[in-house]
Design a protein around this motif. Structure first.
Motif, PDB file in Angstrom:
ATOM      1  N   CYS A  14      33.946  30.751  43.078  1.00 13.06           N
ATOM      2  CA  CYS A  14      34.995  31.715  43.377  1.00 13.06           C
ATOM      3  C   CYS A  14      34.577  32.420  44.661  1.00 13.06           C
ATOM      4  O   CYS A  14      33.581  33.157  44.671  1.00 13.06           O
ATOM      5  N   GLU A  35      34.986  40.989  38.491  1.00 13.71           N
ATOM      6  CA  GLU A  35      35.730  39.745  38.728  1.00 13.71           C
ATOM      7  C   GLU A  35      35.222  38.641  37.797  1.00 13.71           C
ATOM      8  O   GLU A  35      35.992  37.887  37.216  1.00 13.71           O
ATOM      9  N   THR A  45      37.269  36.833  34.846  1.00 12.33           N
ATOM     10  CA  THR A  45      37.462  35.385  34.880  1.00 12.33           C
ATOM     11  C   THR A  45      36.959  34.738  33.593  1.00 12.33           C
ATOM     12  O   THR A  45      37.597  33.826  33.049  1.00 12.33           O
ATOM     13  N   ARG A  47      43.526  28.380  38.002  1.00 14.77           N
ATOM     14  CA  ARG A  47      44.304  29.600  37.769  1.00 14.77           C
ATOM     15  C   ARG A  47      43.470  30.847  38.055  1.00 14.77           C
ATOM     16  O   ARG A  47      44.022  31.895  38.395  1.00 14.77           O
ATOM     17  N   CYS A  48      42.152  30.722  37.912  1.00 13.17           N
ATOM     18  CA  CYS A  48      41.268  31.870  38.127  1.00 13.17           C
ATOM     19  C   CYS A  48      40.726  31.914  39.557  1.00 13.17           C
ATOM     20  O   CYS A  48      39.899  32.773  39.868  1.00 13.17           O
ATOM     21  N   SER A  83      39.553  35.225  31.059  1.00 12.07           N
ATOM     22  CA  SER A  83      40.718  34.377  31.318  1.00 12.07           C
ATOM     23  C   SER A  83      40.444  32.936  30.915  1.00 12.07           C
ATOM     24  O   SER A  83      41.292  32.271  30.303  1.00 12.07           O
TER      25      SER A  83
END
Length: 186
Positions: free
Chosen positions: A82, A136, A140, A69-70, A143
């Motif tokens: 990422c 970011e 993340t 999801r991230c 999250s």
């Protein structure tokens, strides 16, 4: 003839010792002294954040789901990354490892896997996009903590507060400015 004595009159002249009226000039107030920038050792700066379980350990399947999801994908070194871009122009923003050594994930067998925490880390080279990359990673981490029911901790494994986040931002900004300043020196 006789001599004529002149009587001298001493007058008290009132001199103003007090400050004169300020003249209104459009001059900016003096800037406060700028503190010396922190010294950074040569080479990149590594920043780490932890997402730790507050109760039961994170389940492998939940980690994969939350990571997806991230935008974190399983990749090299058996950890999550990422990344931005595609083809040859891929830039890794940050990576996520298992907090337990050696830090890898058993991709392919995540259903039976559990972890007490995750380590997010990034390497900054002092480029102008470093602060954005750090945001970011921070976002993340929050999250992941939200999805997994954990909490975000800083490098010393203390719970990351908004004050701690502000210090991280300032540190990255100072690092970027230091690097840009050193690059500007011929």
């Amino acid at each position: 003839g006789g001599s004529h004595g002149s009587g001298g009159e001493d007058r008290d002249t009132e001199a103003e010792d007090g400050p004169g009226q300020p003249e209104f000039e459009l001059e900016p107030p003096p800037a406060p002294p700028v503190p010396a920038p922190p010294e950074f050792p040569p080479g990149p700066m590594i920043l780490q954040l932890y997402v730790t379980a507050t109760g039961d350990p994170f389940e492998g399947a939940d980690i994969v789901h939350a990571a997806g999801r991230c935008g974190l994908e399983p990749g090299e070194m058996d950890i999550f990354h990422c990344a931005l871009g595609d083809g040859d122009d891929i830039q890794t923003l940050f990576s996520m490892a298992n907090m337990v050594k050696p830090g890898t994930f058993p991709f392919g067998a995540m259903a039976e896997f559990q972890s007490p925490g995750l380590t997010l880390f990034a390497q900054y080279d002092g480029t102008p996009d470093d602060p954005g990359r750090m945001e970011e990673m921070l976002g993340t981490a929050h999250s992941l903590a939200h999805d997994l029911g954990g909490e975000v901790r800083d490098e010393s494994r203390a719970v990351l507060t908004s004050e701690g986040e502000r210090r991280l931002r300032e540190r990255v900004m100072a690092f970027v400015q230091a690097r840009l300043a050193s690059d500007a020196v011929p």
